[in-house]
Design a protein around this motif. Sequence first.
Motif, PDB file in Angstrom:
ATOM      1  N   ILE A  75      37.817  43.313  40.194  1.00 55.35           N
ATOM      2  CA  ILE A  75      37.987  44.111  41.412  1.00 55.35           C
ATOM      3  C   ILE A  75      39.468  44.331  41.699  1.00 55.35           C
ATOM      4  CG2 ILE A  75      37.741  44.075  43.927  1.00 55.35           C
ATOM      5  CD1 ILE A  75      35.039  42.737  43.529  1.00 55.35           C
ATOM      6  N   GLY A  79      41.068  47.864  41.598  1.00 52.41           N
ATOM      7  CA  GLY A  79      41.240  48.362  42.958  1.00 52.41           C
ATOM      8  C   GLY A  79      42.651  48.397  43.493  1.00 52.41           C
ATOM      9  N   LYS A  91      42.566  44.220  53.041  1.00 51.00           N
ATOM     10  CA  LYS A  91      41.357  45.027  52.845  1.00 51.00           C
ATOM     11  C   LYS A  91      40.607  44.591  51.593  1.00 51.00           C
ATOM     12  CE  LYS A  91      42.635  49.240  52.729  1.00 51.00           C
ATOM     13  NZ  LYS A  91      42.827  50.696  52.765  1.00 51.00           N
ATOM     14  N   LEU A  92      41.343  44.389  50.504  1.00 57.09           N
ATOM     15  CA  LEU A  92      40.706  43.998  49.259  1.00 57.09           C
ATOM     16  C   LEU A  92      40.037  42.637  49.380  1.00 57.09           C
ATOM     17  CD1 LEU A  92      40.307  44.781  46.239  1.00 57.09           C
ATOM     18  CD2 LEU A  92      42.248  43.300  45.790  1.00 57.09           C
ATOM     19  N   TYR A  95      36.798  42.976  51.247  1.00 57.21           N
ATOM     20  CA  TYR A  95      35.742  43.514  50.381  1.00 57.21           C
ATOM     21  C   TYR A  95      35.217  42.455  49.422  1.00 57.21           C
ATOM     22  CZ  TYR A  95      37.286  48.134  51.976  1.00 57.21           C
ATOM     23  OH  TYR A  95      37.626  49.217  52.730  1.00 57.21           O
ATOM     24  N   GLU A  96      36.131  41.697  48.830  1.00 59.33           N
ATOM     25  CA  GLU A  96      35.707  40.625  47.922  1.00 59.33           C
ATOM     26  C   GLU A  96      34.855  39.598  48.654  1.00 59.33           C
ATOM     27  OE1 GLU A  96      39.261  38.976  46.294  1.00 59.33           O
ATOM     28  OE2 GLU A  96      39.510  40.580  44.840  1.00 59.33           O
ATOM     29  N   ILE A  98      32.989  40.003  51.313  1.00 57.36           N
ATOM     30  CA  ILE A  98      31.673  40.573  51.634  1.00 57.36           C
ATOM     31  C   ILE A  98      30.777  40.567  50.401  1.00 57.36           C
ATOM     32  CG2 ILE A  98      30.484  42.717  52.253  1.00 57.36           C
ATOM     33  CD1 ILE A  98      32.848  43.260  54.178  1.00 57.36           C
ATOM     34  N   ILE A  99      31.332  40.953  49.260  1.00 57.67           N
ATOM     35  CA  ILE A  99      30.542  40.979  48.026  1.00 57.67           C
ATOM     36  C   ILE A  99      30.099  39.568  47.645  1.00 57.67           C
ATOM     37  CG2 ILE A  99      30.670  41.428  45.545  1.00 57.67           C
ATOM     38  CD1 ILE A  99      32.463  43.857  46.283  1.00 57.67           C
TER      39      ILE A  99
END
Length: 136
Positions: A75, A79, A91-92, A95-96, A98-99
């Motif tokens: 990612i 990304g 932000k990254l 996202y990580e 949440i995944i």
Amino acid sequence: MKTRLDIIISNFVIFLSLLFGTIFLGFFSKLIEYLSGLEKEFLSVIQIGILGSIFSFFTYGILVWPVLMIFNIIIEFLGLRKEVSIYDCKKLFLYESIIIALFAILLSFKFDYYYWLFLIPIVLIGQFLRLKYLKK
């Protein structure tokens, strides 16, 4: 500004948070068993709680944490640009997280093993520490 390589290298913080989170969780769960009377000897709290957690992390956990680490690196590699601001890192990392949370929820309900849900706060703490590391 941080480089993509700095962020990928900072994944060691996630590894360490997973390792120490597993040790803490194993020790704490055995300590609760000891205090509630289910476990009779305090030595087993140390043996199984700490040493057993380390053994489990590198045997049973080998099915999970390398996948998370590789997934994070992929990612981040795909990304991120070569130069990244802290805002982009936040932000990254969100996202990580949440995944990984969705992955932990899926595993816990699929295998009826709800200790997987402890993976979520462990990774969130690791991402927070990682962000602090990158701000230096």
